[in-house]
Design a protein around this motif. Structure first.
Motif, PDB file in Angstrom:
ATOM      1  N   SER A 102       0.829  -1.211   0.000  1.00 44.63           N
ATOM      2  CA  SER A 102       0.000   0.000   0.000  1.00 44.63           C
ATOM      3  C   SER A 102       0.860   1.257   0.000  1.00 44.63           C
ATOM      4  CB  SER A 102      -0.961   0.015   1.183  1.00 44.63           C
ATOM      5  OG  SER A 102      -0.260   0.170   2.388  1.00 44.63           O
ATOM      6  N   SER A 103       2.002   1.244   0.727  1.00 45.94           N
ATOM      7  CA  SER A 103       2.844   2.442   0.732  1.00 45.94           C
ATOM      8  C   SER A 103       3.558   2.593  -0.606  1.00 45.94           C
ATOM      9  CB  SER A 103       3.851   2.414   1.885  1.00 45.94           C
ATOM     10  OG  SER A 103       4.770   1.379   1.712  1.00 45.94           O
ATOM     11  N   ALA A 104       3.887   1.478  -1.252  1.00 45.03           N
ATOM     12  CA  ALA A 104       4.492   1.548  -2.587  1.00 45.03           C
ATOM     13  C   ALA A 104       3.488   2.137  -3.574  1.00 45.03           C
ATOM     14  CB  ALA A 104       4.920   0.155  -3.045  1.00 45.03           C
ATOM     15  N   ALA A 105       2.216   1.700  -3.459  1.00 49.38           N
ATOM     16  CA  ALA A 105       1.159   2.242  -4.326  1.00 49.38           C
ATOM     17  C   ALA A 105       0.996   3.730  -4.075  1.00 49.38           C
ATOM     18  CB  ALA A 105      -0.160   1.506  -4.066  1.00 49.38           C
ATOM     19  N   SER A 106       1.067   4.121  -2.799  1.00 53.60           N
ATOM     20  CA  SER A 106       0.936   5.540  -2.448  1.00 53.60           C
ATOM     21  C   SER A 106       2.054   6.345  -3.086  1.00 53.60           C
ATOM     22  CB  SER A 106       0.992   5.721  -0.926  1.00 53.60           C
ATOM     23  OG  SER A 106      -0.106   5.088  -0.322  1.00 53.60           O
ATOM     24  N   ASP A 107       3.281   5.807  -3.080  1.00 56.77           N
ATOM     25  CA  ASP A 107       4.413   6.520  -3.671  1.00 56.77           C
ATOM     26  C   ASP A 107       4.193   6.746  -5.162  1.00 56.77           C
ATOM     27  OD1 ASP A 107       5.764   6.818  -1.326  1.00 56.77           O
ATOM     28  OD2 ASP A 107       7.017   5.052  -1.571  1.00 56.77           O
ATOM     29  N   VAL A 108       3.658   5.737  -5.853  1.00 59.23           N
ATOM     30  CA  VAL A 108       3.387   5.864  -7.292  1.00 59.23           C
ATOM     31  C   VAL A 108       2.342   6.949  -7.518  1.00 59.23           C
ATOM     32  CG1 VAL A 108       2.382   4.706  -9.302  1.00 59.23           C
ATOM     33  CG2 VAL A 108       4.065   3.513  -7.895  1.00 59.23           C
ATOM     34  N   TYR A 109       1.274   6.909  -6.733  1.00 58.58           N
ATOM     35  CA  TYR A 109       0.209   7.910  -6.885  1.00 58.58           C
ATOM     36  C   TYR A 109       0.744   9.318  -6.625  1.00 58.58           C
ATOM     37  CZ  TYR A 109      -3.554   4.423  -7.142  1.00 58.58           C
ATOM     38  OH  TYR A 109      -4.379   3.411  -7.537  1.00 58.58           O
ATOM     39  N   LYS A 110       1.548   9.454  -5.579  1.00 61.24           N
ATOM     40  CA  LYS A 110       2.048  10.783  -5.217  1.00 61.24           C
ATOM     41  C   LYS A 110       3.002  11.327  -6.283  1.00 61.24           C
ATOM     42  CE  LYS A 110       1.257   9.939  -0.357  1.00 61.24           C
ATOM     43  NZ  LYS A 110       1.834   9.459   0.889  1.00 61.24           N
ATOM     44  N   ARG A 111       3.768  10.448  -6.878  1.00 54.33           N
ATOM     45  CA  ARG A 111       4.669  10.862  -7.963  1.00 54.33           C
ATOM     46  C   ARG A 111       3.835  11.355  -9.154  1.00 54.33           C
ATOM     47  NH1 ARG A 111       6.685   8.355 -12.415  1.00 54.33           N
ATOM     48  NH2 ARG A 111       8.744   9.015 -13.101  1.00 54.33           N
ATOM     49  N   GLN A 112       2.781  10.609  -9.478  1.00 54.15           N
ATOM     50  CA  GLN A 112       1.914  11.009 -10.589  1.00 54.15           C
ATOM     51  C   GLN A 112       1.180  12.307 -10.258  1.00 54.15           C
ATOM     52  OE1 GLN A 112      -0.271   7.362 -10.933  1.00 54.15           O
ATOM     53  NE2 GLN A 112       1.246   6.401 -12.255  1.00 54.15           N
ATOM     54  N   LEU A 113       0.836  12.476  -8.999  1.00 52.56           N
ATOM     55  CA  LEU A 113       0.201  13.716  -8.549  1.00 52.56           C
ATOM     56  C   LEU A 113       1.136  14.903  -8.809  1.00 52.56           C
ATOM     57  CD1 LEU A 113      -2.268  14.897  -6.928  1.00 52.56           C
ATOM     58  CD2 LEU A 113      -0.875  14.609  -4.887  1.00 52.56           C
ATOM     59  N   TYR A 114       2.407  14.707  -8.503  1.00 50.24           N
ATOM     60  CA  TYR A 114       3.402  15.771  -8.737  1.00 50.24           C
ATOM     61  C   TYR A 114       3.431  16.174 -10.210  1.00 50.24           C
ATOM     62  CZ  TYR A 114       7.826  17.936  -9.813  1.00 50.24           C
ATOM     63  OH  TYR A 114       8.771  18.788 -10.322  1.00 50.24           O
ATOM     64  N   TYR A 115       3.557  15.180 -11.111  1.00 51.10           N
ATOM     65  CA  TYR A 115       3.643  15.502 -12.534  1.00 51.10           C
ATOM     66  C   TYR A 115       2.353  16.143 -13.043  1.00 51.10           C
ATOM     67  CZ  TYR A 115       8.158  13.229 -13.058  1.00 51.10           C
ATOM     68  OH  TYR A 115       9.480  12.918 -12.966  1.00 51.10           O
ATOM     69  N   SER A 116       1.223  15.698 -12.511  1.00 49.00           N
ATOM     70  CA  SER A 116      -0.067  16.281 -12.908  1.00 49.00           C
ATOM     71  C   SER A 116      -0.129  17.749 -12.503  1.00 49.00           C
ATOM     72  CB  SER A 116      -1.221  15.512 -12.253  1.00 49.00           C
ATOM     73  OG  SER A 116      -1.227  14.169 -12.681  1.00 49.00           O
ATOM     74  N   ILE A 117       0.269  18.044 -11.276  1.00 48.77           N
ATOM     75  CA  ILE A 117       0.225  19.427 -10.790  1.00 48.77           C
ATOM     76  C   ILE A 117       1.183  20.312 -11.575  1.00 48.77           C
ATOM     77  CG2 ILE A 117       0.856  20.913  -8.821  1.00 48.77           C
ATOM     78  CD1 ILE A 117      -0.494  18.852  -6.996  1.00 48.77           C
ATOM     79  N   GLU A 118       2.389  19.814 -11.849  1.00 49.38           N
ATOM     80  CA  GLU A 118       3.357  20.622 -12.603  1.00 49.38           C
ATOM     81  C   GLU A 118       2.796  20.990 -13.991  1.00 49.38           C
ATOM     82  OE1 GLU A 118       6.373  21.998 -11.369  1.00 49.38           O
ATOM     83  OE2 GLU A 118       5.147  21.392  -9.666  1.00 49.38           O
ATOM     84  N   TYR A 119       2.081  20.050 -14.605  1.00 49.05           N
ATOM     85  CA  TYR A 119       1.467  20.339 -15.905  1.00 49.05           C
ATOM     86  C   TYR A 119       0.299  21.322 -15.745  1.00 49.05           C
ATOM     87  CZ  TYR A 119      -1.605  19.735 -19.932  1.00 49.05           C
ATOM     88  OH  TYR A 119      -2.430  19.977 -21.013  1.00 49.05           O
ATOM     89  N   LEU A 120      -0.550  21.075 -14.737  1.00 51.09           N
ATOM     90  CA  LEU A 120      -1.751  21.908 -14.566  1.00 51.09           C
ATOM     91  C   LEU A 120      -1.425  23.335 -14.136  1.00 51.09           C
ATOM     92  CD1 LEU A 120      -4.147  19.283 -12.964  1.00 51.09           C
ATOM     93  CD2 LEU A 120      -4.292  20.245 -15.270  1.00 51.09           C
ATOM     94  N   LYS A 121      -0.239  23.540 -13.568  1.00 54.07           N
ATOM     95  CA  LYS A 121       0.186  24.915 -13.227  1.00 54.07           C
ATOM     96  C   LYS A 121       0.223  25.795 -14.469  1.00 54.07           C
ATOM     97  CE  LYS A 121       3.015  24.111  -9.089  1.00 54.07           C
ATOM     98  NZ  LYS A 121       4.402  23.992  -8.588  1.00 54.07           N
ATOM     99  N   LEU A 122       0.407  25.172 -15.618  1.00 56.20           N
ATOM    100  CA  LEU A 122       0.458  25.920 -16.888  1.00 56.20           C
ATOM    101  C   LEU A 122      -0.946  26.209 -17.421  1.00 56.20           C
ATOM    102  CD1 LEU A 122       3.203  23.686 -18.604  1.00 56.20           C
ATOM    103  CD2 LEU A 122       3.564  25.801 -17.299  1.00 56.20           C
TER     104      LEU A 122
END
Length: 200
Positions: free
Chosen positions: A3-23
């Motif tokens: 579950s923590s490994a899954a959380s890490d994957v989700y959080k990484r994807q969250l980061y990339y999503s936010i960096e894109y959406l900032k634009l």
């Protein structure tokens, strides 16, 4: 753990999503208008293929801001435990029922009780939502509207029932306070800093 490994994957994807959406923070209906299902599913597959590699914001352009925003909300819903944790659900409910002039101090105490990784990701997300709301004249997404969208994904009980569902509007008010009082609750977070858990 898995579950923590899954959380890490989700959080990484969250980061990339936010960096894109900032634009694209001026996009009307950001987080309210859903992305096309096919684009959202294609984007999910894209992120799976990209596990372990860095993603350029330009690579997300072909999916568009609504698809990226839709999948970002899905990530938060699918986390094994919400960012505000099951443990804080009752505390936040008590805060919602407390005198309003005590809310910020009580929320600050609750946020300090979170594990550092949750606190870091939450601060990063809320800071971004504050930026989205700053463009509400264009995107129509105020703090209140964003709290309605994100409240149920950030704060949910371990066992969902009709009774807990009826509490959502009350809890959304608490989530809105995170945005209304960002600096006071989280302190200053340097913009553009990559939280450690997002780096590939």
């Amino acid at each position: 753990s898995r579950s923590s490994a899954a959380s890490d994957v989700y959080k990484r994807q969250l980061y990339y999503s936010i960096e894109y959406l900032k634009l694209h923070v001026k996009q009307e209906g950001l987080f309210r208008i859903p992305g096309a299902n096919k684009l959202v599913e294609d984007l999910r597959e894209f992120f799976v293929k990209k596990i372990g590699t860095k993603i350029d914001s330009k690579e997300l352009s072909r999916f568009g801001p609504h698809a990226v925003a839709s999948l970002m909300k899905a990530y938060l819903r699918e986390l094994p435990e919400p960012l505000l944790t099951f443990k804080l659900f009752d505390s936040m409910l008590k805060i919602a029922d407390s005198p309003e002039d005590q809310h910020v101090a009580m929320i600050s105490r609750s946020i300090r009780s979170l594990q550092e990784r949750n606190r870091t990701v939450l601060a990063y997300l809320i800071e971004f939502l504050v930026k989205v709301a700053e463009e509400s004249e264009s995107n129509k997404m105020t703090h209140k509207n964003l709290a309605i969208v994100f409240g149920p994904t950030l704060l949910r009980p371990e066992q969902v029932s009709v009774a807990t569902t009826l509490l959502i509007p009350k809890l959304n008010v608490v989530v809105q306070k995170l945005m209304d009082n960002f600096q006071e609750i989280f302190g200053k977070t340097p913009s553009g800093t990559k939280p450690v858990q997002f780096q590939s």
